[in-house]
Design an enzyme around this catalytic site. Structure first.
Site, PDB file in Angstrom:
ATOM      1  N   THR A  26       9.891  -6.249   0.426  1.00  0.00           N
ATOM      2  CA  THR A  26      11.019  -7.001  -0.143  1.00  0.00           C
ATOM      3  C   THR A  26      12.304  -6.779   0.647  1.00  0.00           C
ATOM      4  O   THR A  26      13.159  -7.659   0.710  1.00  0.00           O
ATOM      5  CB  THR A  26      11.256  -6.634  -1.626  1.00  0.00           C
ATOM      6  OG1 THR A  26      11.351  -5.212  -1.753  1.00  0.00           O
ATOM      7  CG2 THR A  26      10.129  -7.148  -2.496  1.00  0.00           C
ATOM      8  N   PHE A  33       5.846 -10.409  -6.065  1.00  0.00           N
ATOM      9  CA  PHE A  33       5.008 -11.373  -6.769  1.00  0.00           C
ATOM     10  C   PHE A  33       5.520 -11.761  -8.144  1.00  0.00           C
ATOM     11  O   PHE A  33       5.432 -12.914  -8.520  1.00  0.00           O
ATOM     12  CB  PHE A  33       3.576 -10.821  -6.901  1.00  0.00           C
ATOM     13  CG  PHE A  33       2.863 -10.792  -5.584  1.00  0.00           C
ATOM     14  CD1 PHE A  33       2.082 -11.854  -5.180  1.00  0.00           C
ATOM     15  CD2 PHE A  33       2.993  -9.708  -4.741  1.00  0.00           C
ATOM     16  CE1 PHE A  33       1.432 -11.845  -3.954  1.00  0.00           C
ATOM     17  CE2 PHE A  33       2.344  -9.681  -3.516  1.00  0.00           C
ATOM     18  CZ  PHE A  33       1.566 -10.752  -3.130  1.00  0.00           C
ATOM     19  N   HIS A 121      -5.917  -6.915   1.368  1.00  0.00           N
ATOM     20  CA  HIS A 121      -5.925  -8.331   1.004  1.00  0.00           C
ATOM     21  C   HIS A 121      -5.898  -9.264   2.214  1.00  0.00           C
ATOM     22  O   HIS A 121      -5.609 -10.448   2.079  1.00  0.00           O
ATOM     23  CB  HIS A 121      -4.757  -8.637   0.059  1.00  0.00           C
ATOM     24  CG  HIS A 121      -4.867  -7.937  -1.258  1.00  0.00           C
ATOM     25  ND1 HIS A 121      -3.776  -7.621  -2.044  1.00  0.00           N
ATOM     26  CD2 HIS A 121      -5.959  -7.480  -1.929  1.00  0.00           C
ATOM     27  CE1 HIS A 121      -4.190  -6.998  -3.141  1.00  0.00           C
ATOM     28  NE2 HIS A 121      -5.509  -6.901  -3.090  1.00  0.00           N
ATOM     29  N   SER A 193       3.665  -1.813  -8.263  1.00  0.00           N
ATOM     30  CA  SER A 193       3.728  -1.562  -9.707  1.00  0.00           C
ATOM     31  C   SER A 193       2.438  -0.937 -10.221  1.00  0.00           C
ATOM     32  O   SER A 193       2.358  -0.510 -11.368  1.00  0.00           O
ATOM     33  CB  SER A 193       3.996  -2.877 -10.449  1.00  0.00           C
ATOM     34  OG  SER A 193       2.995  -3.833 -10.123  1.00  0.00           O
TER      35      SER A 193
END
Length: 243
Positions: A26, A33, A121, A193
């Site tokens: 970020t 997200f 990912h 998170s």
């Protein structure tokens, strides 16, 4: 006091593993997200929820709509590594950091100089034809004349090598990530998170007593961590990791 404790843990170890999420990027101006309105998963102005668009079945059925969202929301070719990426690359160069395990697909760790990066990912920089498996670059996708990029060899659809909903994580990447975490002396978890599985569950494989969580908000694992720092991950790591 927390910063001093973190520094002593890092200074004393040469077997550190970093596990990071969207919050690591970020500070490179890549949205996370789930932030309301601004996050990648905000459905503001979208015909379909992002979780639906970023699914395998949606990609196969509505490829044009998928690419419209993907090119607008998931690709940030102008993004540059931030202080967190650069500090981790320095830590690896010093021989202390053994691996970076990331949920991000932006390639910023490699851009910063990290060599051993496990991308859970996938990556926007790798793309392939779903028909003949020919490889393509990010430029091939971004600069395609049509919204849906096509293979120059067989005319098949090109798919980003990113893990979509309904798709499993790459077995080799997952197994290597678990191996590094199991054997780690220090595990630094940052910018995540820890609510997205199966990736979040990886930290349960850690067997040591130096679990460090650096995140701006609380996580479900704060109570089991040995050190929790709620601050900017770039600022924290840059301050701790020397040249």
């Amino acid at each position: 006091m927390s910063m001093e404790k973190l520094k002593s843990m890092i200074d004393a170890s040469d077997n550190i593993v970093f596990f990071g999420g969207a919050g690591t990027s970020t500070e490179s101006n890549i949205p996370d997200f789930r932030t309301a309105d601004t996050g990648l998963y905000s459905s503001k102005g979208q015909k379909y929820p992002p979780e639906v668009i970023l699914s395998h079945s949606f990609f196969m059925k509505y490829t044009k709509e998928f690419y419209r969202f993907y090119k607008e929301k998931m690709i940030y070719p102008e993004a540059k590594p931030n202080l967190a990426h650069l500090a981790l690359a320095r830590l690896e160069k010093q021989g202390k950091l053994k691996a970076v395990i990331t949920q991000n697909i932006d390639g910023l760790h490699q851009m910063a100089g990290s060599k051993n990066v496990l991308e859970l990912h996938g990556s926007v920089y790798r793309n392939y034809c779903i028909k003949c498996r020919a490889s393509y670059s990010l430029d091939d996708v971004v600069n395609s004349i049509e919204m849906v990029p096509k293979c120059k060899k067989c005319g098949g659809i090109i798919k980003p090598d990113v893990v979509l909903y309904e798709e499993g994580l790459d077995t080799y990447t997952l197994e290597k990530s678990i191996e590094y975490i199991v054997n780690a002396d220090v595990l630094i978890v940052g910018g995540t998170s820890l609510v997205v599985y199966p990736a979040a569950g990886l930290i349960e494989y850690y067997r040591g007593n130096k679990l460090i969580l650096i995140n701006k908000s609380t996580t479900p694992y704060d109570h089991v961590a040995n050190l929790v720092i709620q601050d900017s991950i770039g600022k924290v790591l840059d301050c701790i990791v020397g040249e």
